[in-house]
Design a protein around this motif. Structure first.
Motif, mmCIF file in Angstrom:
data_model
loop_
_atom_site.group_PDB
_atom_site.id
_atom_site.type_symbol
_atom_site.label_atom_id
_atom_site.label_comp_id
_atom_site.label_asym_id
_atom_site.label_seq_id
_atom_site.Cartn_x
_atom_site.Cartn_y
_atom_site.Cartn_z
ATOM 1 N N PRO A 12 0.833 -1.198 0.000
ATOM 2 C CA PRO A 12 0.000 0.000 0.000
ATOM 3 C C PRO A 12 0.876 1.259 0.000
ATOM 4 C CG PRO A 12 -0.820 -1.586 1.583
ATOM 5 C CD PRO A 12 0.523 -2.092 1.112
ATOM 6 N N VAL A 13 0.364 2.328 -0.611
ATOM 7 C CA VAL A 13 1.081 3.603 -0.612
ATOM 8 C C VAL A 13 0.881 4.216 0.773
ATOM 9 C CG1 VAL A 13 1.318 5.868 -1.697
ATOM 10 C CG2 VAL A 13 0.702 3.888 -3.083
ATOM 11 N N ASP A 14 1.753 3.804 1.676
ATOM 12 C CA ASP A 14 1.648 4.198 3.075
ATOM 13 C C ASP A 14 3.040 4.047 3.700
ATOM 14 O OD1 ASP A 14 1.315 4.036 5.940
ATOM 15 O OD2 ASP A 14 -0.780 3.486 5.625
ATOM 16 N N PRO A 15 3.509 5.063 4.416
ATOM 17 C CA PRO A 15 4.847 4.977 5.026
ATOM 18 C C PRO A 15 5.028 3.765 5.941
ATOM 19 C CG PRO A 15 4.008 7.217 5.196
ATOM 20 C CD PRO A 15 2.884 6.363 4.664
ATOM 21 N N ALA A 16 3.959 3.225 6.482
ATOM 22 C CA ALA A 16 4.055 2.078 7.381
ATOM 23 C C ALA A 16 4.631 0.848 6.678
ATOM 24 C CB ALA A 16 2.677 1.748 7.954
ATOM 25 N N TYR A 17 4.574 0.816 5.337
ATOM 26 C CA TYR A 17 5.041 -0.353 4.595
ATOM 27 C C TYR A 17 6.445 -0.185 4.009
ATOM 28 C CZ TYR A 17 0.372 -2.098 5.193
ATOM 29 O OH TYR A 17 -0.789 -2.541 5.754
ATOM 30 N N THR A 23 13.632 -4.091 3.699
ATOM 31 C CA THR A 23 14.054 -5.464 3.973
ATOM 32 C C THR A 23 14.313 -6.230 2.676
ATOM 33 O OG1 THR A 23 12.826 -5.456 6.048
ATOM 34 C CG2 THR A 23 13.394 -7.614 5.131
ATOM 35 N N ALA A 24 13.438 -6.060 1.692
ATOM 36 C CA ALA A 24 13.638 -6.728 0.402
ATOM 37 C C ALA A 24 14.937 -6.260 -0.248
ATOM 38 C CB ALA A 24 12.453 -6.468 -0.525
ATOM 39 N N ILE A 39 25.030 -2.581 1.148
ATOM 40 C CA ILE A 39 23.696 -3.037 1.550
ATOM 41 C C ILE A 39 22.947 -1.892 2.215
ATOM 42 C CG2 ILE A 39 22.430 -4.566 3.119
ATOM 43 C CD1 ILE A 39 24.760 -6.621 2.637
ATOM 44 N N GLU A 40 23.608 -1.226 3.135
ATOM 45 C CA GLU A 40 22.974 -0.109 3.842
ATOM 46 C C GLU A 40 22.645 1.032 2.883
ATOM 47 O OE1 GLU A 40 21.346 1.725 7.263
ATOM 48 O OE2 GLU A 40 21.754 -0.325 6.663
#
Length: 135
Positions: A12-17, A23-24, A39-40
């Motif tokens: 979803p277009v939401d900062p929570a995601y 992580t991916a 990586i960072e």
């Protein structure tokens, strides 16, 4: 891996995601044996690009006009040498100017940054190369 391996993640277009995309990105860079610093860098760059698109060029954290339930697509094209990440959201006019601090951050963290707007979406594409000597 002779051809690019393609992994696509939709959230979803939401900062929570944003954590899912971070992580991916980190997992794929680890698989390519990127250094910890690389990586960072990729993790931060993906987060920054996605956050810029969500904010909509300063139109607010709610997405500035993106329809409720809309999804952000993050496509990873992975080769032995690099990862190309394309982050897209529905809508146009969502980009900050290229002379802004977020753009400078993206350029510093990745090898190449480009943008594209179609009639229905806005995309930021990042390319992060492995440094030599990681074989």
């Amino acid at each position: 891996m002779d051809e690019a391996e393609v992994i696509e993640v939709q959230v979803p277009v939401d900062p929570a995601y944003l954590a899912v995309l971070r992580t991916a990105a980190a997992g794929l860079a680890t698989r390519l044996r990127f250094t910890l610093g690389e990586i960072e860098d990729l993790r931060i760059a993906v987060d920054e690009a996605a956050a810029m698109l969500i904010a909509g060029g300063g139109k607010g954290p709610s997405g500035g006009g993106i329809a409720p339930g809309a999804e952000m697509t993050c496509r990873f094209d992975v080769t032995e040498a690099d990862v190309t990440v394309s982050v897209s959201v529905p809508g146009t006019g969502r980009l900050l100017g290229t002379d802004t601090i977020p753009w400078r951050v993206l350029n510093a963290l990745t090898g190449t940054v480009s943008t594209r707007e179609s009639e229905s979406s806005t995309t930021i594409t990042l390319v992060k190369n492995r440094t030599d000597g990681n074989d």
